[in-house]
Design a protein around this motif. Sequence first.
Motif, mmCIF file in Angstrom:
data_model
loop_
_atom_site.group_PDB
_atom_site.id
_atom_site.type_symbol
_atom_site.label_atom_id
_atom_site.label_comp_id
_atom_site.label_asym_id
_atom_site.label_seq_id
_atom_site.Cartn_x
_atom_site.Cartn_y
_atom_site.Cartn_z
ATOM 1 N N ILE A 190 10.372 -1.624 -2.170
ATOM 2 C CA ILE A 190 10.151 -2.551 -3.288
ATOM 3 C C ILE A 190 10.578 -3.981 -2.963
ATOM 4 N N PHE A 191 11.509 -4.148 -2.018
ATOM 5 C CA PHE A 191 11.918 -5.490 -1.623
ATOM 6 C C PHE A 191 11.161 -5.996 -0.391
ATOM 7 N N GLY A 192 10.306 -5.144 0.174
ATOM 8 C CA GLY A 192 9.507 -5.570 1.311
ATOM 9 C C GLY A 192 10.265 -5.669 2.610
ATOM 10 N N TRP A 220 8.020 15.048 8.986
ATOM 11 C CA TRP A 220 7.922 13.691 8.430
ATOM 12 C C TRP A 220 6.788 12.904 9.087
ATOM 13 N N GLU A 221 6.664 13.011 10.394
ATOM 14 C CA GLU A 221 5.594 12.288 11.088
ATOM 15 C C GLU A 221 4.226 12.811 10.641
ATOM 16 N N ILE A 222 4.119 14.122 10.390
ATOM 17 C CA ILE A 222 2.874 14.691 9.863
ATOM 18 C C ILE A 222 2.616 14.147 8.459
ATOM 19 N N TYR A 223 3.696 14.046 7.672
ATOM 20 C CA TYR A 223 3.575 13.486 6.316
ATOM 21 C C TYR A 223 3.058 12.055 6.367
ATOM 22 N N GLU A 224 3.580 11.253 7.290
ATOM 23 C CA GLU A 224 3.127 9.870 7.409
ATOM 24 C C GLU A 224 1.632 9.800 7.701
ATOM 25 N N TYR A 225 1.163 10.693 8.557
ATOM 26 C CA TYR A 225 -0.268 10.711 8.884
ATOM 27 C C TYR A 225 -1.106 11.011 7.639
ATOM 28 N N TRP A 226 -0.738 12.083 6.922
ATOM 29 C CA TRP A 226 -1.526 12.484 5.751
ATOM 30 C C TRP A 226 -1.351 11.520 4.589
ATOM 31 N N SER A 227 -0.209 10.840 4.525
ATOM 32 C CA SER A 227 -0.029 9.804 3.513
ATOM 33 C C SER A 227 -1.016 8.670 3.745
ATOM 34 N N ASP A 228 -1.202 8.289 5.018
ATOM 35 C CA ASP A 228 -2.185 7.243 5.345
ATOM 36 C C ASP A 228 -3.601 7.689 4.988
ATOM 37 N N VAL A 229 -3.880 8.975 5.227
ATOM 38 C CA VAL A 229 -5.224 9.499 4.957
ATOM 39 C C VAL A 229 -5.483 9.609 3.461
ATOM 40 N N LEU A 230 -4.519 10.176 2.715
ATOM 41 C CA LEU A 230 -4.735 10.470 1.297
ATOM 42 C C LEU A 230 -4.425 9.300 0.375
ATOM 43 N N PHE A 231 -3.360 8.560 0.688
ATOM 44 C CA PHE A 231 -2.929 7.477 -0.190
ATOM 45 C C PHE A 231 -3.281 6.090 0.355
ATOM 46 N N HIS A 232 -3.913 6.057 1.535
ATOM 47 C CA HIS A 232 -4.298 4.785 2.169
ATOM 48 C C HIS A 232 -3.087 3.882 2.403
ATOM 49 N N THR A 233 -1.982 4.509 2.799
ATOM 50 C CA THR A 233 -0.785 3.757 3.133
ATOM 51 C C THR A 233 -0.862 3.290 4.586
ATOM 52 N N SER A 277 0.811 -1.224 0.000
ATOM 53 C CA SER A 277 0.000 0.000 0.000
ATOM 54 C C SER A 277 0.840 1.267 0.000
ATOM 55 N N ASN A 278 2.164 1.131 0.224
ATOM 56 C CA ASN A 278 3.023 2.311 0.292
ATOM 57 C C ASN A 278 3.678 2.667 -1.042
ATOM 58 N N SER A 279 3.402 1.892 -2.099
ATOM 59 C CA SER A 279 4.048 2.126 -3.395
ATOM 60 C C SER A 279 3.733 3.506 -3.955
ATOM 61 N N SER A 280 2.463 3.931 -3.865
ATOM 62 C CA SER A 280 2.088 5.239 -4.402
ATOM 63 C C SER A 280 2.781 6.364 -3.635
ATOM 64 N N SER A 281 2.888 6.212 -2.311
ATOM 65 C CA SER A 281 3.569 7.213 -1.497
ATOM 66 C C SER A 281 5.053 7.259 -1.825
ATOM 67 N N LEU A 282 5.653 6.094 -2.107
ATOM 68 C CA LEU A 282 7.070 6.038 -2.459
ATOM 69 C C LEU A 282 7.333 6.808 -3.749
ATOM 70 N N ILE A 283 6.490 6.599 -4.755
ATOM 71 C CA ILE A 283 6.646 7.306 -6.028
ATOM 72 C C ILE A 283 6.565 8.814 -5.796
ATOM 73 N N PHE A 284 5.588 9.235 -5.008
ATOM 74 C CA PHE A 284 5.418 10.656 -4.707
ATOM 75 C C PHE A 284 6.654 11.203 -3.993
ATOM 76 N N ARG A 285 7.185 10.455 -3.020
ATOM 77 C CA ARG A 285 8.352 10.917 -2.254
ATOM 78 C C ARG A 285 9.569 11.098 -3.143
ATOM 79 N N ILE A 286 9.832 10.106 -4.006
ATOM 80 C CA ILE A 286 11.022 10.188 -4.850
ATOM 81 C C ILE A 286 10.904 11.352 -5.838
ATOM 82 N N LEU A 287 9.712 11.531 -6.426
ATOM 83 C CA LEU A 287 9.515 12.656 -7.343
ATOM 84 C C LEU A 287 9.689 13.991 -6.612
#
Length: 218
Positions: free
Chosen positions: A110-112, A170-183, A58-68
């Motif tokens: 990506i490697f889990g 970063w901790e705030i980002y993690e919260y909103w990532s869970d809310v918006l990207f369902h991570t 479930s974190n793949s979409s957030s990872l793409i966003f972070r790297i970009l």
Amino acid sequence: MFLSSPYINSPINIYLNMKIKVHRSIYYFLVFLQLIIIGISILLLLNLFNTEIFVRNSNSSSLIFRILLFFLLQYLFKTVFKKRGLEEKKIFTILTLISLAVIFDGLGNIFGWYEMGGILGKIQYDDIMHLFLPLMLTLSLNILFRSILKKNSLSNILSITSLSFLICIWEIYEYWSDVLFHTTMLGDIHDTLLDMTLGILGGILALLLIRRFLKALK
């Protein structure tokens, strides 16, 4: 500039004293690796690339966003630093440290590795990253502040203060990532406090490494 020191044979000073072409090559190779991680993440997200090696979560979409996002920040940093006349070696050193942090985070996704059981029964990959990534970031910040302010003590204070602020972001980002990207990035309060503690320890460790190895940084 980078000068010789009693610690010239340390890995850090060996890197700092390499030719600028080597610095560029290392950084652009790391950029290439980040692009590969993005590509794999997109394929995993679209269910077009599943193997026994790579993991779709479930974190793949957030990872793409972070790297970009980090690509954008790296470009902005490089542009601003050049305009301010920062030495090119220092620019690529900062960008390389940031890239290493992004790559290790990406590989963990990506490697889990984030979902694997603890090393030695207790230490999770997530714990290692919450120590390692702030360490890389503090090194980057310290090189930047030393270059601008020319005051080591003030640079150390600003580095750890800036890191503390970014850890909170970063901790705030993690919260909103869970809310918006369902991570599933944010754990409970104990996990959050442990992550923040490890982050501060990573920053302190970075300052100790700077004191020990970066005698060549003037």
